[in-house]
Motif scaffolding. Structure first.
Motif: not given
Length: 60
Positions: A27-32, A34-40, A45-46
């Motif tokens: 569903l478009g979430a990138g792993r980094i 312990p967190g994820r990159l998601i558009r706020c 912003r990502l």
């Protein structure tokens, strides 16, 4: 566990919101880390997001 359950998360800017994509890796979430990159949704912003840990308060 529901596949589309909502998770309360906090972005790097401190904005708190819910997302359905945090528990799953798709569903478009990138792993980094312990967190994820998601558009706020607040700043559009990502951002790196982490789940918000629920706090249990005791009655006094």
């Amino acid at each position: 566990m529901d596949l589309m359950e909502s998770t309360v998360v906090r972005c790097a800017e401190g904005h708190v919101f819910t997302t359905a994509s945090f528990p799953m890796q798709q569903l478009g979430a990138g792993r980094i880390g312990p967190g994820r990159l998601i558009r706020c949704p607040r700043c559009a912003r990502l951002r790196s997001v982490v789940p918000v840990v629920p706090v249990v308060r005791e009655k006094r």
